[in-house]
Enzyme design. Structure first.
Site, PDB file in Angstrom:
ATOM      1  CB  SER A 143       0.902  -1.020  -6.941  1.00 48.08           C
ATOM      2  OG  SER A 143       0.274  -2.065  -6.208  1.00 48.08           O
ATOM      3  CE1 TYR A 155       2.004   1.405  -2.268  1.00 49.14           C
ATOM      4  CE2 TYR A 155       0.314  -0.139  -2.986  1.00 49.14           C
ATOM      5  CZ  TYR A 155       1.633   0.275  -2.981  1.00 49.14           C
ATOM      6  OH  TYR A 155       2.568  -0.420  -3.706  1.00 49.14           O
TER       7      TYR A 155
END
Length: 252
Positions: A143, A155
């Site tokens: 990501s 994350y």
């Protein structure tokens, strides 16, 4: 005249997710067999059914990438039902929308275990057959949060770790015919993306476009092709230029 691509067997974790539905369809449409692995057997079956409904080849499998025993079971089942794989796509992941003060050690570690250690386990389990056959592709879905930072630290840390794992593994696959790369999407058109983020796209993404999941499938197809045989250890950004301009979130 361009030769048709060699049909490959592709194992995808997290295959029932919104992003992977587009990836599954794109890969199957190119003539490849898609092995849809997900935490839920019913969800995996639905993902495989969607591929088959469009005329593609797909099978459903269950896996919990945070559980080594589950991965061992998956490995045995894949070999029993589908034989050896050619391509591993590590797409299983979670987004825990917690700021630093909201996390405890367990919640932070859970994200790392699924998003980072999970792909590590999968690569350990399936890479020996790729090496033995002298050809293989490992594609980790990372990501831009691992490139720019992100308000949700578990994350961001997990995706930064996954991208660096990708870069590091080129040593392990030296001279084997196996390449390992990561795809780093920006804002992707999936149910996971909250409306607040969607609303920011026109002013924070230079193309003013949200990423279609099929585009990620297209990039995966390129990484599988002979034209990409010397792309190795790379982070492939597909974000409309967002990371080249500014981050996707304002300060909370």
């Amino acid at each position: 005249m361009t030769n048709a691509p060699t049909p490959r067997t592709i194992l995808i974790t997290g295959a029932a997710g919104g992003m992977c539905r587009g990836v599954n369809a794109r890969l199957a449409a190119a003539g490849h067999t898609v092995l849809c692995a997900d935490l839920s057997r019913d969800a995996a079956e639905q993902a495989a059914d969607a591929v088959r409904a469009d005329g593609g080849r797909a099978e459903a499998f269950t896996v919990d990438v945070s559980d080594p025993a589950s991965i061992a079971d998956l490995t045995a089942e894949v070999h029993d039902r589908a034989g050896e794989i050619d391509v591993l796509v590590n797409a299983a992941g979670i987004l825990d929308r917690k700021y630093l003060a909201d996390h405890d050690e367990h919640s932070f570690q859970r994200t790392l275990d699924i998003n980072l250690t999970g792909p590590f386990r999968m690569i350990q389990a399936f890479s020996p057959e790729l090496i033995r056959r002298g050809w293989g592709r490992i594609i980790n879905i990372s990501s831009i949060a691992g490139v720019t930072g992100y308000p949700y630290p578990s994350y961001s840390a997990s995706k930064a770790g996954l991208s660096n794992l990708t870069r590091s593994l080129v040593i392990d696959f030296w001279g084997t015919g196996v390449t390992v790369n990561s795809i780093c999407p920006g804002v992707v058109d999936t149910p996971m993306v909250i409306q607040e983020v969607r609303d920011q796209v026109p002013r924070k993404v230079p193309t003013e476009q949200i990423v279609d999941p099929a585009e990620i499938g297209g990039l995966a197809l390129f990484l599988m092709s002979d034209d990409a045989r010397n792309i190795n250890g790379a982070d492939m950004l597909i974000d409309g230029g967002a990371t080249r301009y500014f981050q996707l979130f304002d300060r909370p």
